[in-house]
Design a protein around this motif. Structure first.
Motif, PDB file in Angstrom:
ATOM      1  N   LEU A 188       4.795 -48.861 -69.429  1.00 36.52           N
ATOM      2  CA  LEU A 188       4.629 -47.413 -69.565  1.00 36.52           C
ATOM      3  C   LEU A 188       4.875 -46.942 -70.989  1.00 36.52           C
ATOM      4  O   LEU A 188       5.916 -47.235 -71.585  1.00 36.52           O
ATOM      5  N   ASP A 189       3.911 -46.190 -71.515  1.00 33.12           N
ATOM      6  CA  ASP A 189       4.062 -45.466 -72.778  1.00 33.12           C
ATOM      7  C   ASP A 189       4.011 -43.980 -72.478  1.00 33.12           C
ATOM      8  O   ASP A 189       3.236 -43.525 -71.626  1.00 33.12           O
ATOM      9  N   TYR A 190       4.822 -43.223 -73.218  1.00 37.54           N
ATOM     10  CA  TYR A 190       4.820 -41.762 -73.078  1.00 37.54           C
ATOM     11  C   TYR A 190       4.539 -41.147 -74.432  1.00 37.54           C
ATOM     12  O   TYR A 190       5.136 -41.549 -75.433  1.00 37.54           O
ATOM     13  N   GLN A 191       3.628 -40.186 -74.469  1.00 36.56           N
ATOM     14  CA  GLN A 191       3.270 -39.583 -75.740  1.00 36.56           C
ATOM     15  C   GLN A 191       3.102 -38.078 -75.584  1.00 36.56           C
ATOM     16  O   GLN A 191       2.515 -37.596 -74.613  1.00 36.56           O
TER      17      GLN A 191
ATOM     18  N   LYS B  33      -0.554 -51.266 -67.127  1.00 34.76           N
ATOM     19  CA  LYS B  33      -0.293 -50.663 -68.432  1.00 34.76           C
ATOM     20  C   LYS B  33      -0.731 -49.200 -68.382  1.00 34.76           C
ATOM     21  O   LYS B  33      -1.906 -48.902 -68.209  1.00 34.76           O
ATOM     22  N   THR B  34       0.238 -48.313 -68.564  1.00 33.02           N
ATOM     23  CA  THR B  34       0.035 -46.899 -68.287  1.00 33.02           C
ATOM     24  C   THR B  34       0.419 -46.059 -69.497  1.00 33.02           C
ATOM     25  O   THR B  34       1.434 -46.321 -70.149  1.00 33.02           O
ATOM     26  N   LEU B  35      -0.380 -45.022 -69.760  1.00 35.43           N
ATOM     27  CA  LEU B  35      -0.046 -44.035 -70.790  1.00 35.43           C
ATOM     28  C   LEU B  35       0.052 -42.671 -70.120  1.00 35.43           C
ATOM     29  O   LEU B  35      -0.883 -42.210 -69.470  1.00 35.43           O
ATOM     30  N   LEU B  36       1.204 -42.030 -70.310  1.00 38.97           N
ATOM     31  CA  LEU B  36       1.446 -40.687 -69.774  1.00 38.97           C
ATOM     32  C   LEU B  36       1.493 -39.721 -70.954  1.00 38.97           C
ATOM     33  O   LEU B  36       2.275 -39.908 -71.889  1.00 38.97           O
ATOM     34  N   ILE B  37       0.646 -38.674 -70.905  1.00 41.34           N
ATOM     35  CA  ILE B  37       0.522 -37.739 -72.022  1.00 41.34           C
ATOM     36  C   ILE B  37       0.922 -36.342 -71.566  1.00 41.34           C
ATOM     37  O   ILE B  37       0.490 -35.883 -70.502  1.00 41.34           O
ATOM     38  N   GLU B  38       1.733 -35.659 -72.363  1.00 42.00           N
ATOM     39  CA  GLU B  38       2.137 -34.286 -72.052  1.00 42.00           C
ATOM     40  C   GLU B  38       2.106 -33.454 -73.325  1.00 42.00           C
ATOM     41  O   GLU B  38       2.690 -33.839 -74.337  1.00 42.00           O
ATOM     42  N   LYS B  39       1.444 -32.302 -73.288  1.00 43.09           N
ATOM     43  CA  LYS B  39       1.328 -31.481 -74.500  1.00 43.09           C
ATOM     44  C   LYS B  39       2.490 -30.507 -74.672  1.00 43.09           C
ATOM     45  O   LYS B  39       2.744 -30.030 -75.769  1.00 43.09           O
TER      46      LYS B  39
END
Length: 494
Positions: free
Chosen positions: A113-116, A28-34
């Motif tokens: 995968l979640d992307y935020q 379970k992965t969270l990828l964060i990009e500003k």
């Protein structure tokens, strides 16, 4: 508070690669990009600048071909070139975004995968705070990977306004080709942009070099080819010069140089590009409660591990090599190290590089300067492009291949440089030999397609083994074999 196996801060090449490898492990992965998906590897960086380079090279070749027939090439339209580059960037971002969307709706991957989009801060060793506008959300993670990238280095005494004096972040946003431009910094990025603008043929380019040659980390024979081409295209290289002052006056950039002989000169141009390296984006990524150690080049890491056992660092945020392919390698390796067992150790000796110059320069492993600094004895061979049928057929024989091996019976590959047309396509087999710690015999009898640039590599190997078609030393500066003895600091032909 939602919990993840791993949270990755930054969706540039290294972060994105890490996320996709975590999906392989069903974590379970969270990828964060500003900012923008893909990071500087796409926008204001690798993809965009290389698209400019490709278009510049096409324009230069177009002008040369028309000149052959006494025809005049039309002027390049900045907006059209800019539109093409922006379209290339958009295509890549759209591809990555579509891939994320497909993962989200896939029955095979949708739970992993979640992307935020947002700004991430590591509050403690397992808590990450994500800020989006006025909303703060905390998530928990067993592991954290920092992949926040880098930005252009700023010189404090230069009034960078990103309109007249620019960095690589904004150079591509100009309204038109400037009539003149000075580039501060004669490293890879500075020389690449000098090549780009010289290739379009509408900008007088000045390049400030504090030493007596550009690209100070490269061997002189490589540098000589690049310098010759730049100067033939009208680039003026300020050698042995130090920037004393730069200011904006009446919409122009005025700069003063002091040369090694003590005299000073003042110049005036339309634009300036500051290209003196990049610095890591580490500000506000973690709180004071998180004891991540830093040095002057970035986060201190050992095989992607930081000083905090469950926090890893990859890509430009570290003190390692700042390249897209290296960042992707580190991202995949970090995940494999966390959730599995890497098949092989993370090494940098076989990393292939390309410098988008004219001609292009590709390399892997050591050059002669590096080998001498390490006190190594070596054998070397150079094969000129004038001996390679494919280069002759393309009517572009500027360049050479140089291969370095250990000075012993094993002749293990130390490194290679290729300067010339299709240089990047010629080095991968040698990179594989370096990673396998192998000698050169395998390349000697490999049947290459004909005609191809890689035939020059085969001839290089045969020359070292004493069985080349063109014998070393007989054709002036065409095929040459020599040894270097570090104790005596001498070169000799063999």
């Amino acid at each position: 508070m939602e919990k993840y196996d791993v949270v990755i801060i930054g969706a540039g090449p290294s972060g994105y690669a890490a996320a996709m490898r975590a999906v392989d492990f069903k974590k379970k992965t969270l990828l964060i990009e500003k900012n923008t998906l893909g990071g500087a590897g796409i926008t204001n960086g690798a993809l965009s600048s290389k698209t400019w380079w490709e278009l510049s090279r096409d324009m230069l070749a177009f002008r040369k071909n028309l000149a052959r027939y006494n025809m005049t090439a039309p002027a390049t339209i900045w907006k059209e070139i800019q539109l093409e580059v922006n379209q290339a960037v958009k295509e890549r971002i759209d591809l990555l975004q579509d891939h994320l969307n497909q993962l989200k709706h896939s029955s095979q991957y949708n739970t992993y995968l979640d992307y935020q989009t947002g700004t991430a801060e590591i509050i403690d060793e397992h808590t990450i705070r994500i800020s989006t506008e006025n909303i703060n959300t905390d998530v928990e993670a067993d592991y954290i990977i920092i992949a926040s990238g880098s930005r252009p280095r700023i010189l404090p005494n230069i009034p960078i306004d990103e309109k007249h004096i620019l960095t690589s972040d904004t150079i591509e946003n100009m309204d038109d080709f400037p009539k003149s431009m000075v580039i501060v910094g004669a490293g890879v990025i500075g020389c690449e942009y000098a090549t780009i603008f010289a290739g379009f043929g509408q900008t007088k380019v000045y390049l400030i070099d504090k030493g007596d040659t550009i690209l100070p980390f490269e061997d002189q024979d490589v540098v000589a080819v690049i310098e010759k081409t730049l100067e033939e295209q009208g680039v003026h290289i300020h050698r042995n010069s130090t920037l004393v002052n730069m200011e904006i006056k009446d919409g122009q950039v005025v700069y003063q140089l002091e040369f090694s002989d003590g005299h000073t000169e003042t110049f005036e141009v339309e634009k300036a590009l500051i290209s003196v390296g990049r610095v890591p984006n580490y500000e506000n990524i973690w709180s004071d409660a998180v004891p991540i150690k830093m040095n002057r080049r970035g986060i201190e890491d050992t095989d992607t591990n930081t000083s905090v056992k469950n926090i890893y660092a990859i890509g430009d945020i570290t003190a390692d090599i700042n390249l897209v392919n290296v960042g992707e390698l580190e991202g995949r390796y970090a995940i494999e190290k966390i959730f599995g067992k890497p098949c092989r150790q993370l090494v940098y000796e076989n990393i292939s590089t390309i410098m988008f110059l004219n001609p292009e320069v590709a390399g892997v492993g050591l050059n002669e300067k590096m080998a001498k600094e390490q006190g190594l004895n070596y054998k070397a061979v150079t094969v000129d492009y004038t001996t390679i049928p494919r280069a002759i057929a393309k009517r572009d024989t500027q360049g050479f291949i140089k291969l370095l091996v250990t000075d012993d019976d094993e002749m293990k590959v130390l490194g290679m440089r290729v300067v010339g047309e299709q240089a990047s396509s010629a080095i991968q087999a040698v990179a594989l030999l370096i990673s396998m710690d192998k000698g050169i015999e395998e390349l000697a009898e490999c049947v290459h397609p004909h005609p191809s640039i890689t035939e020059g590599i085969q001839e290089s190997v045969r020359a070292l083994l004493g069985k080349s078609i063109l014998k070393s030393g007989l054709l002036k500066n065409k095929v040459n074999c020599y040894c270097y003895n570090c104790e005596k600091e001498e070169l000799r032909a063999f």
